[in-house]
Every structure is written in C-alpha cells, then in structure tokens.
Design a protein around this motif. Structure first.
Motif, PDB file in Angstrom:
ATOM      1  N   PRO A 197     -51.250  41.169 -26.145  1.00  0.00           N
ATOM      2  CA  PRO A 197     -52.614  41.032 -26.667  1.00  0.00           C
ATOM      3  C   PRO A 197     -53.038  42.306 -27.390  1.00  0.00           C
ATOM      4  N   TYR A 198     -53.989  42.176 -28.286  1.00  0.00           N
ATOM      5  CA  TYR A 198     -54.578  43.371 -28.897  1.00  0.00           C
ATOM      6  C   TYR A 198     -55.992  43.076 -29.348  1.00  0.00           C
ATOM      7  N   MET A 199     -56.725  44.148 -29.602  1.00  0.00           N
ATOM      8  CA  MET A 199     -58.081  44.049 -30.126  1.00  0.00           C
ATOM      9  C   MET A 199     -58.080  44.412 -31.610  1.00  0.00           C
ATOM     10  N   LEU A 200     -58.729  43.602 -32.419  1.00  0.00           N
ATOM     11  CA  LEU A 200     -58.882  43.883 -33.840  1.00  0.00           C
ATOM     12  C   LEU A 200     -60.038  44.852 -34.036  1.00  0.00           C
ATOM     13  N   SER A 201     -59.819  45.871 -34.859  1.00  0.00           N
ATOM     14  CA  SER A 201     -60.891  46.826 -35.120  1.00  0.00           C
ATOM     15  C   SER A 201     -61.956  46.251 -36.043  1.00  0.00           C
ATOM     16  N   GLY A 202     -61.606  45.232 -36.811  1.00  0.00           N
ATOM     17  CA  GLY A 202     -62.571  44.573 -37.681  1.00  0.00           C
ATOM     18  C   GLY A 202     -63.178  43.360 -36.992  1.00  0.00           C
ATOM     19  N   GLY A 203     -63.528  42.354 -37.781  1.00  0.00           N
ATOM     20  CA  GLY A 203     -64.147  41.154 -37.220  1.00  0.00           C
ATOM     21  C   GLY A 203     -63.697  39.915 -37.958  1.00  0.00           C
ATOM     22  N   THR A 204     -63.932  38.751 -37.366  1.00  0.00           N
ATOM     23  CA  THR A 204     -63.541  37.478 -37.959  1.00  0.00           C
ATOM     24  C   THR A 204     -64.667  36.461 -37.779  1.00  0.00           C
ATOM     25  N   ASP A 205     -64.459  35.277 -38.337  1.00  0.00           N
ATOM     26  CA  ASP A 205     -65.435  34.206 -38.178  1.00  0.00           C
ATOM     27  C   ASP A 205     -65.467  33.642 -36.761  1.00  0.00           C
ATOM     28  N   ASN A 206     -64.567  34.079 -35.900  1.00  0.00           N
ATOM     29  CA  ASN A 206     -64.676  33.692 -34.495  1.00  0.00           C
ATOM     30  C   ASN A 206     -65.998  34.150 -33.889  1.00  0.00           C
ATOM     31  N   LYS A 207     -66.605  35.196 -34.463  1.00  0.00           N
ATOM     32  CA  LYS A 207     -67.911  35.649 -33.986  1.00  0.00           C
ATOM     33  C   LYS A 207     -68.956  34.549 -34.133  1.00  0.00           C
ATOM     34  N   ALA A 208     -68.918  33.848 -35.248  1.00  0.00           N
ATOM     35  CA  ALA A 208     -69.885  32.778 -35.472  1.00  0.00           C
ATOM     36  C   ALA A 208     -69.643  31.616 -34.515  1.00  0.00           C
ATOM     37  N   LEU A 209     -68.401  31.218 -34.362  1.00  0.00           N
ATOM     38  CA  LEU A 209     -68.090  30.077 -33.502  1.00  0.00           C
ATOM     39  C   LEU A 209     -68.402  30.375 -32.044  1.00  0.00           C
ATOM     40  N   ALA A 210     -68.365  31.647 -31.676  1.00  0.00           N
ATOM     41  CA  ALA A 210     -68.699  32.017 -30.297  1.00  0.00           C
ATOM     42  C   ALA A 210     -70.127  31.609 -29.945  1.00  0.00           C
ATOM     43  N   ARG A 211     -70.991  31.503 -30.927  1.00  0.00           N
ATOM     44  CA  ARG A 211     -72.371  31.087 -30.676  1.00  0.00           C
ATOM     45  C   ARG A 211     -72.441  29.650 -30.177  1.00  0.00           C
ATOM     46  N   LEU A 212     -71.384  28.867 -30.416  1.00  0.00           N
ATOM     47  CA  LEU A 212     -71.302  27.497 -29.922  1.00  0.00           C
ATOM     48  C   LEU A 212     -70.476  27.411 -28.643  1.00  0.00           C
ATOM     49  N   GLY A 213     -70.152  28.553 -28.073  1.00  0.00           N
ATOM     50  CA  GLY A 213     -69.344  28.557 -26.858  1.00  0.00           C
ATOM     51  C   GLY A 213     -67.869  28.337 -27.107  1.00  0.00           C
ATOM     52  N   ILE A 214     -67.417  28.558 -28.331  1.00  0.00           N
ATOM     53  CA  ILE A 214     -66.013  28.359 -28.689  1.00  0.00           C
ATOM     54  C   ILE A 214     -65.270  29.684 -28.541  1.00  0.00           C
ATOM     55  N   THR A 215     -64.205  29.676 -27.757  1.00  0.00           N
ATOM     56  CA  THR A 215     -63.402  30.868 -27.504  1.00  0.00           C
ATOM     57  C   THR A 215     -62.382  31.033 -28.620  1.00  0.00           C
ATOM     58  N   GLY A 216     -62.394  32.164 -29.303  1.00  0.00           N
ATOM     59  CA  GLY A 216     -61.553  32.349 -30.477  1.00  0.00           C
ATOM     60  C   GLY A 216     -60.428  33.347 -30.269  1.00  0.00           C
ATOM     61  N   TYR A 217     -59.296  33.054 -30.885  1.00  0.00           N
ATOM     62  CA  TYR A 217     -58.128  33.930 -30.888  1.00  0.00           C
ATOM     63  C   TYR A 217     -57.686  34.176 -32.327  1.00  0.00           C
ATOM     64  N   GLY A 218     -57.016  35.298 -32.538  1.00  0.00           N
ATOM     65  CA  GLY A 218     -56.394  35.577 -33.825  1.00  0.00           C
ATOM     66  C   GLY A 218     -54.927  35.233 -33.754  1.00  0.00           C
ATOM     67  N   PHE A 219     -54.503  34.211 -34.530  1.00  0.00           N
ATOM     68  CA  PHE A 219     -53.118  33.761 -34.451  1.00  0.00           C
ATOM     69  C   PHE A 219     -52.698  33.186 -35.795  1.00  0.00           C
ATOM     70  N   ALA A 220     -52.255  34.063 -36.682  1.00  0.00           N
ATOM     71  CA  ALA A 220     -51.693  33.680 -37.974  1.00  0.00           C
ATOM     72  C   ALA A 220     -50.244  34.160 -37.967  1.00  0.00           C
ATOM     73  N   PRO A 221     -49.323  33.376 -37.409  1.00  0.00           N
ATOM     74  CA  PRO A 221     -47.978  33.876 -37.076  1.00  0.00           C
ATOM     75  C   PRO A 221     -47.136  34.218 -38.300  1.00  0.00           C
ATOM     76  N   LEU A 222     -46.667  35.457 -38.335  1.00  0.00           N
ATOM     77  CA  LEU A 222     -45.814  35.944 -39.417  1.00  0.00           C
ATOM     78  C   LEU A 222     -44.732  36.839 -38.825  1.00  0.00           C
ATOM     79  N   ARG A 223     -43.472  36.536 -39.127  1.00  0.00           N
ATOM     80  CA  ARG A 223     -42.370  37.417 -38.750  1.00  0.00           C
ATOM     81  C   ARG A 223     -42.108  38.339 -39.934  1.00  0.00           C
ATOM     82  N   LEU A 224     -42.380  39.633 -39.725  1.00  0.00           N
ATOM     83  CA  LEU A 224     -42.419  40.589 -40.826  1.00  0.00           C
ATOM     84  C   LEU A 224     -41.305  41.619 -40.728  1.00  0.00           C
ATOM     85  N   PRO A 225     -40.879  42.166 -41.864  1.00  0.00           N
ATOM     86  CA  PRO A 225     -39.929  43.283 -41.835  1.00  0.00           C
ATOM     87  C   PRO A 225     -40.546  44.478 -41.116  1.00  0.00           C
TER      88      PRO A 225
END
Length: 445
Positions: free
Chosen positions: A382-410
């Motif tokens: 797990p990690y914490m993002l130093s910035g922010g995402t639209d998960n902040k908005a959805l949290a107002r509806l009680g929606i639990t958000g994760y960051g998961f855009a899977p990329l296998r990178l060099p």
C-alpha cells in the motif's frame, strides 16, 4: 443509462485496441488551466460515448457548464444484488507548453514502444484501459462480477468542481448502490532491491490550496513604511515555505516502509529520519510521490502585489499549495495560521479531504490476486498519494476509493516524474498488461 451486451465475441480485444484508444484520447486537447479558459472535455466525452455505444452500452453525457462534459454508464453484473463498483477516470489534463516538448504534446505519437503526449499517464492511459476492457466484455457477452458504474469525469485537474464533485452533488443517483471505487494513481510497478513491487494506493493527502492576503498601509514608495503589505507577505511566505513539518507515519505509510525494509534489509525505525529517508529512496522514482507523505507540506506557488514602482500597495497576495495528512487538518491549519502571522489572512482557494482506508478486504485481495496472476513473484504494497484524486468526491457518498491503474513498467522509467511533466509517455506494453489485469479483476471482484 443501463447497459446492454452484444451477442457473441467479435471485433478486437482490449489488448488490440488500448494503444490506439489512448492515442486518440490524447489527441483531444482537454487542457484545464483551472480558470475556465480551457477547451473543455466535450469532444473527448463524445468520443467516449461513441466507443461505448458501439458495443451496445447506453452511456449518459451531461455537462456541469458549457463544454464541461462527464460520461457515466452502468454495466449490469452477474450479481446485481451486490454493491456496485465505480471505475472512474478523468478526461481533462494539465496544460502543456509545446516548445518544451520533443514531440507535439497532443499528437499521441507512438515512438520507441511508448505512447507520448499530455495525459499519457495522467490519466488517459487508465481511461483507455477501462474503456477497452468494458468494450471487450460487452462484445463477448460477458458480465462483470457485480454492477459497474463507469465514469469519465471533467475538471479533476482543478479540483473536480465541474466534474466528480458536481456529479456527486447533482446526480448522486448515478452511483446508487456503489460502495467501492478504483481509479488513479496506483497499481504501477517500481523496482525495490531488484524486485518488482506494485504500489496500490490506499490513501491520499488532503488538499488545501491557500490564499495569503497581507494588509498594510498604502503610500508613497519614498516614505518610511513600517506597515508594508509586501513585507508582511514576503515574511509569511518565507516562514511557511521553510517550515520543517514533523514526521508522522499514518498506517498506510508505516505499512509501506515496513514492507520496503523487509525487501531491502534496511532497518525501519520510525524515530530515525535518516533511516526513513533511506527507505523512501529505495522506491526509486516513486519517492517523488512517497517522500511528502511522511508529513504535511506547504509550497508557495504564486505572488502578486502592487501596480506601480513608487506606490506601496495596501494589500499583497500569495498562494500556497498545502497538503495535509488524513485526519490531521486542524493541526495543519493551526500551524499555517501561526506561521502566517497577525498581518496575513489565510483563505481557502480549494480544500478537499484526505483519505485513508485499510489494506485489506475482498476488493484489495482481488486487486492483489489480479496483479500477481499476471506477474507471478511480484509484491504488492500500500502507499499514500501525495496528490489527490476524484475519490475525494465519491467519498462524500460513502464510497471507499483505491488507486489502481495497473502498469508493469521498466525499472528505469521515471514514472512519477511524468505526471504533469515534459515528454509525458507510457510504454505500450504496459497498457496491454493493464488491460489483462483489469479484465481479470472485473471478472472476479
């Protein structure tokens, strides 16, 4: 707004389409300077609508203001009695100064196995992965494990007031029954001591873009001025910008650093700043994101004062990009006010909450399993993002958000440096990998 499914498999797969769709999305200039002067997201949103309608889905496009377009579609799952999952992205990008780039930032070039352009990592790559996976599922007549709410929002780069926040406030019914969400910025790989580690985002710092307003006595520049607004502002900005915020490890950051210590053999001592810095550095380019999640941060970004060389102005203003740790906003605000001093008023420009959720549960287990099935032997932390995402908005509806855009990178790709950077780019094979992981996840979660 409900989705239909096409009968039988036909047409290209997500792996076949994802690179081309990403390139097409980049070619829509959706620059968002944050002052209402950008081109908007409408053209890109209409393209998204066409992609979804092409496979029998029924998306809804709605605007929060002229040109500020959002797209949402609900895809019926195998078990619609379960809570729905929101899979969301944003269509806007930060502006790009073309003379600084080695390619046209809005050409969507494919060069040396990478897709280049503004939005390649933030976040038209994830948009393309989501859209092509959903298209493939619809073509093949497959349903996700549970209902999906697929959303492509406007305005994320300016705080989401014309995008996710507007949708949550004005169209909450679109997210009815949803309890969890996935989006940016997590699921990408980093190299730690020769081992591939995927960082799953379970937290993000709070946002406090602050305006500093200094007041003083206006007058002639040749006179004695002991109450000078410019001096008051300059002193406040210097104090705030130079302040050494103390370390505080949230559960997410502690779990990450403990995991890095285990992989590297480096010691973990929460009372040893140098040791903590060494663990952060072991994450390579991802240290750009992780480094500031050990504490609050305040970075001055703008200054404005005066209108003539020989006139001392009565007011002067500055802007600070503040990011506070989840659950600690009151502490942050009190310290900023003290640093600003008695002559400077602190006002919110944009403020949004910090988020932190446990690294556990069925969805987390499904994300970990989807990654390791496609990349056996890899680790997920797990990690914490130093910035922010639209998960902040959805949290107002009680929606639990994760960051998961899977990329296998060099291992040598400075992925974190691509965000809002020059020559933004993403490997084409990483996009293909991401479609496989997302397809597996949506079939099983």
């Amino acid at each position: 707004m409900s989705g239909a499914t096409a009968a039988g498999p036909s047409g290209p797969t997500a792996a076949d389409e994802v690179v081309d769709v990403c390139r097409e999305l980049i070619r829509f200039d959706t620059s968002n300077p944050g002052d209402g002067t950008g081109p908007g997201e409408r053209a890109a949103a209409e393209y998204v609508v066409g992609l979804l309608q092409d496979v029998g889905l029924e998306p809804e496009l709605f605007e929060s203001a002229p040109g500020r377009a959002n797209v949402v579609v609900r895809v019926e799952g195998e078990d619609s009695s379960r809570p729905a999952l929101v899979v969301h992205g944003h269509l806007d990008v930060v502006p790009a100064h073309a003379p600084d780039w080695s390619v046209d930032p809005f050409a969507g070039e494919l060069r040396d196995g990478l897709v280049w352009g503004r939005g390649a990592v933030d976040m038209k790559d994830m948009d393309a992965m989501v859209l092509t996976v959903v298209r493939q599922m619809a073509r093949e007549g497959r349903r996700p494990a549970r209902d999906l709410v697929v959303a492509m929002f406007a305005d994320e780069e300016a705080g989401g007031r014309q995008g996710a926040h507007w949708a949550v406030e004005h169209r909450p019914e679109l997210f009815a029954g949803a309890t969890e969400a996935i989006s940016e910025v997590g699921g990408f790989s980093v190299d730690v001591a020769g081992q591939r580690v995927y960082l799953l985002q379970t937290a993000e710092k709070g946002l406090a873009w602050l305006r500093l307003v200094a007041s003083g006595r206006a007058g002639h520049g040749s006179q004695v001025h002991t109450d000078n607004a410019v001096v008051h502002l300059a002193e406040a900005v210097a104090r705030i910008g130079a302040h050494a915020w103390p370390t505080h490890l949230t559960p997410t950051v502690r779990a990450l650093l403990e995991g890095v210590a285990e992989l590297t053999g480096l010691p973990f001592d929460p009372e040893d700043p140098a040791g903590l810095d060494a663990l952060v550095d072991a994450l390579g380019p991802a240290a750009r994101f992780v480094g500031s999640t050990l504490r609050h941060s305040t970075n001055p970004t703008r200054l404005a004062a005066g209108y003539k060389e020989n006139v001392v102005p009565g007011t002067a203003t500055g802007v600070v990009d503040g990011r506070f740790l989840p659950g600690r906003s009151a502490e942050f605000d009190a310290q900023v006010a003290a640093l600003a001093g008695p002559h400077v008023r602190v006002e919110d420009v944009v403020r949004d909450t910090g988020l932190e959720v446990p690294f556990e549960g069925d969805l987390v287990e499904a994300m970990v399993a989807a990654v390791t099935a496609e990349d056996p032997g890899a680790h997920v932390l797990p990690y914490m993002l130093s910035g922010g995402t639209d998960n902040k908005a959805l949290a107002r509806l009680g929606i639990t958000g994760y960051g998961f855009a899977p990329l296998r990178l060099p291992a040598d790709l400075d992925f974190a440096g691509m965000f809002h950077g020059v020559d933004e780019r993403v490997p084409a094979d990483a996009l293909v990998f991401g479609t496989r992981v997302l397809d597996r996840l949506l079939r099983t979660c």
